[in-house]
Design a protein around this motif. Sequence first.
Motif, PDB file in Angstrom:
ATOM      1  N   ARG A  12       0.816  -1.174   0.013  1.00  0.00           N
ATOM      2  CA  ARG A  12      -0.120   0.036  -0.002  1.00  0.00           C
ATOM      3  C   ARG A  12       0.687   1.313  -0.113  1.00  0.00           C
ATOM      4  O   ARG A  12       1.887   1.304   0.701  1.00  0.00           O
ATOM      5  N   THR A  13       0.572   2.200  -0.899  1.00  0.00           N
ATOM      6  CA  THR A  13       1.293   3.302  -1.093  1.00  0.00           C
ATOM      7  C   THR A  13       1.570   4.166   0.384  1.00  0.00           C
ATOM      8  O   THR A  13       2.590   4.689   0.803  1.00  0.00           O
ATOM      9  N   ALA A  14       0.336   4.104   1.116  1.00  0.00           N
ATOM     10  CA  ALA A  14       0.943   4.768   2.618  1.00  0.00           C
ATOM     11  C   ALA A  14       1.814   4.199   3.341  1.00  0.00           C
ATOM     12  O   ALA A  14       2.134   4.725   4.275  1.00  0.00           O
ATOM     13  N   GLU A  15       2.073   2.709   3.004  1.00  0.00           N
ATOM     14  CA  GLU A  15       3.243   2.279   3.886  1.00  0.00           C
ATOM     15  C   GLU A  15       4.691   2.747   3.633  1.00  0.00           C
ATOM     16  O   GLU A  15       5.541   2.396   4.195  1.00  0.00           O
ATOM     17  N   LEU A  16       4.718   3.474   2.445  1.00  0.00           N
ATOM     18  CA  LEU A  16       6.177   4.030   2.036  1.00  0.00           C
ATOM     19  C   LEU A  16       6.563   5.069   3.452  1.00  0.00           C
ATOM     20  O   LEU A  16       7.662   5.094   3.723  1.00  0.00           O
ATOM     21  N   ARG A  17       5.624   5.540   4.274  1.00  0.00           N
ATOM     22  CA  ARG A  17       5.834   6.464   5.270  1.00  0.00           C
ATOM     23  C   ARG A  17       6.881   5.651   6.143  1.00  0.00           C
ATOM     24  O   ARG A  17       8.046   6.369   6.614  1.00  0.00           O
ATOM     25  N   ASP A  18       6.667   4.439   6.459  1.00  0.00           N
ATOM     26  CA  ASP A  18       7.478   3.842   7.400  1.00  0.00           C
ATOM     27  C   ASP A  18       8.307   2.620   6.677  1.00  0.00           C
ATOM     28  O   ASP A  18       8.841   1.616   7.231  1.00  0.00           O
ATOM     29  N   ALA A  19       8.515   2.769   5.464  1.00  0.00           N
ATOM     30  CA  ALA A  19       9.124   1.672   4.507  1.00  0.00           C
ATOM     31  C   ALA A  19      10.644   1.832   4.544  1.00  0.00           C
ATOM     32  O   ALA A  19      11.556   1.249   3.893  1.00  0.00           O
ATOM     33  N   GLY A  20      11.274   3.031   5.095  1.00  0.00           N
ATOM     34  CA  GLY A  20      12.874   3.351   5.136  1.00  0.00           C
ATOM     35  C   GLY A  20      12.850   4.763   4.200  1.00  0.00           C
ATOM     36  O   GLY A  20      12.109   5.704   4.788  1.00  0.00           O
ATOM     37  N   VAL A  21      14.029   4.730   3.455  1.00  0.00           N
ATOM     38  CA  VAL A  21      14.160   5.914   2.800  1.00  0.00           C
ATOM     39  C   VAL A  21      14.125   5.917   1.276  1.00  0.00           C
ATOM     40  O   VAL A  21      14.471   4.841   0.636  1.00  0.00           O
TER      41      VAL A  21
ATOM     42  N   ILE B 274       7.660  -4.106  -6.741  1.00  0.00           N
ATOM     43  CA  ILE B 274       6.613  -4.483  -6.223  1.00  0.00           C
ATOM     44  C   ILE B 274       5.511  -3.634  -6.716  1.00  0.00           C
ATOM     45  O   ILE B 274       5.634  -2.446  -6.322  1.00  0.00           O
ATOM     46  N   PRO B 275       4.041  -3.878  -7.031  1.00  0.00           N
ATOM     47  CA  PRO B 275       3.266  -2.826  -7.084  1.00  0.00           C
ATOM     48  C   PRO B 275       2.825  -2.252  -6.068  1.00  0.00           C
ATOM     49  O   PRO B 275       2.729  -2.804  -5.001  1.00  0.00           O
ATOM     50  N   LEU B 276       2.544  -0.983  -6.299  1.00  0.00           N
ATOM     51  CA  LEU B 276       1.979  -0.158  -5.436  1.00  0.00           C
ATOM     52  C   LEU B 276       0.564  -0.073  -5.491  1.00  0.00           C
ATOM     53  O   LEU B 276      -0.071   0.158  -6.821  1.00  0.00           O
ATOM     54  N   VAL B 277      -0.406  -0.037  -4.297  1.00  0.00           N
ATOM     55  CA  VAL B 277      -1.774  -0.015  -4.497  1.00  0.00           C
ATOM     56  C   VAL B 277      -2.558   0.852  -3.577  1.00  0.00           C
ATOM     57  O   VAL B 277      -1.689   1.146  -2.398  1.00  0.00           O
ATOM     58  N   ASP B 278      -3.523   1.141  -3.770  1.00  0.00           N
ATOM     59  CA  ASP B 278      -4.553   1.552  -2.724  1.00  0.00           C
ATOM     60  C   ASP B 278      -3.748   2.976  -2.031  1.00  0.00           C
ATOM     61  O   ASP B 278      -3.718   3.053  -0.837  1.00  0.00           O
ATOM     62  N   PRO B 279      -3.604   4.044  -2.740  1.00  0.00           N
ATOM     63  CA  PRO B 279      -3.844   4.098  -4.245  1.00  0.00           C
ATOM     64  C   PRO B 279      -2.676   3.833  -4.999  1.00  0.00           C
ATOM     65  O   PRO B 279      -1.553   3.753  -4.715  1.00  0.00           O
ATOM     66  N   THR B 280      -2.806   3.361  -6.434  1.00  0.00           N
ATOM     67  CA  THR B 280      -1.589   3.460  -7.188  1.00  0.00           C
ATOM     68  C   THR B 280      -1.186   4.613  -7.869  1.00  0.00           C
ATOM     69  O   THR B 280      -1.802   5.348  -8.412  1.00  0.00           O
ATOM     70  N   PRO B 281      -0.164   5.094  -7.392  1.00  0.00           N
ATOM     71  CA  PRO B 281       0.627   6.414  -8.019  1.00  0.00           C
ATOM     72  C   PRO B 281       1.060   6.333  -9.449  1.00  0.00           C
ATOM     73  O   PRO B 281       1.124   5.232 -10.008  1.00  0.00           O
TER      74      PRO B 281
ATOM     75  N   TRP C  28      -3.689   7.462  -8.056  1.00  0.00           N
ATOM     76  CA  TRP C  28      -3.281   8.975  -7.276  1.00  0.00           C
ATOM     77  C   TRP C  28      -2.447   9.380  -8.225  1.00  0.00           C
ATOM     78  O   TRP C  28      -1.533   9.120  -8.953  1.00  0.00           O
ATOM     79  N   LEU C  29      -2.754  10.817  -8.489  1.00  0.00           N
ATOM     80  CA  LEU C  29      -2.142  11.798  -9.305  1.00  0.00           C
ATOM     81  C   LEU C  29      -1.793  13.114  -8.496  1.00  0.00           C
ATOM     82  O   LEU C  29      -2.737  13.522  -7.791  1.00  0.00           O
ATOM     83  N   PRO C  30      -0.743  13.788  -8.689  1.00  0.00           N
ATOM     84  CA  PRO C  30      -0.490  14.987  -8.162  1.00  0.00           C
ATOM     85  C   PRO C  30      -1.836  15.881  -8.747  1.00  0.00           C
ATOM     86  O   PRO C  30      -2.411  15.801  -9.872  1.00  0.00           O
ATOM     87  N   ALA C  31      -2.221  16.925  -7.941  1.00  0.00           N
ATOM     88  CA  ALA C  31      -3.531  17.859  -8.255  1.00  0.00           C
ATOM     89  C   ALA C  31      -3.517  18.393  -9.731  1.00  0.00           C
ATOM     90  O   ALA C  31      -4.632  18.221 -10.289  1.00  0.00           O
TER      91      ALA C  31
ATOM     92  N   ARG D  10      -8.430   5.788 -12.558  1.00  0.00           N
ATOM     93  CA  ARG D  10      -9.355   5.191 -11.589  1.00  0.00           C
ATOM     94  C   ARG D  10      -9.555   6.085 -10.316  1.00  0.00           C
ATOM     95  O   ARG D  10      -8.767   5.804  -9.515  1.00  0.00           O
ATOM     96  N   PRO D  11     -10.226   7.162 -10.281  1.00  0.00           N
ATOM     97  CA  PRO D  11     -10.155   7.860  -8.924  1.00  0.00           C
ATOM     98  C   PRO D  11     -10.702   7.124  -7.890  1.00  0.00           C
ATOM     99  O   PRO D  11     -11.514   6.143  -7.894  1.00  0.00           O
ATOM    100  N   GLY D  12      -9.947   7.368  -6.815  1.00  0.00           N
ATOM    101  CA  GLY D  12      -9.998   6.510  -5.845  1.00  0.00           C
ATOM    102  C   GLY D  12      -8.782   5.357  -5.475  1.00  0.00           C
ATOM    103  O   GLY D  12      -8.493   4.798  -4.445  1.00  0.00           O
TER     104      GLY D  12
END
Length: 320
Positions: A185-194, A259-266, A308-311, A303-305
Amino acid sequence: MDLDLAQVRAFLAVAERLHFGRAAEQLSLSQQALSKRVARLEAELGAALFLRGGHAVELTEAGHRFLEPARRALAAGDRAVAAARDLACPLRLDAWGHLFGPMRTLRPVLARLPELTVEVGAGRDLPGVADALVRSVADVGFGRVYRQDSDDAVSRDLTHRLVRLEPVDLVVGPGHPLADRSEVRTAELRDAGVLWSPAAVERLEFYVRLVERFGVTTESSPANLGLEHYLEQVAADPRRYAVIPADLELPGRLPVRPIPLVDPTPLYAWSLLWRSSDTHPGIETLLRTFADVAAQRRWLEYRPGQDWLPAADAEDVALG
């Protein structure tokens, strides 16, 4: 008055360099001959185009007003000569973002246009390619287009169109804690290292937006020496990971895995950029062919939701 294109070419060479000596070298003229051409042009126009003071050269207000029409006039003149000689005027295309392999996307499109002569060049970054387009040194740019409050690179008579939205993967070495996962999950990158950046993060706008949205920690490589060197650095440190386009072929000899990033996919947005006033017929042909290939390969699926795309990119998708 009849505009002398040799004089216009001399004016543009000086305007782009703000230096008579370097402009003369570019045109293989003596500085005296160049100065005479500019002086004759100013005399016929009845307006000074440059402020000359010591070693400094600046455009006057008249020079600024004359600059863009002069570029268009010279480009039209060059194309007229090519048409009279029955020569195909090549479409000059500059691509940037070389770490992410822009030719992967250009190749299948250009393969459908064997009748179109395209000269592909390497641009360093968006500002550099935008400048080449404004100066009529290039006709089309290809890479990631972005807008910033402090950067008017895409507002100076330039137009862009999204042509591909590419999912990005997480790439890690064998020692990374997420190395055995089938997806992350893309949110997991916060704690995935650097997030290991191939250059200063502030120079890589997509990484800047990723950091802002998901709160990841970044460190930068001291030098960008290409994809293989970049991923070698990722593989060598279990704290590091990369985020790169999913269709980018990874060097086979390196012990890294995507590894695929999901929920959301950048999604990484690729765009064409061109000067609105450029009349080269190849631009419209290139745009139509990109649209055909994108439709067949589902390059613009969003696919909105779920994605993920920058605004700014999301706004471009909404505008079609």
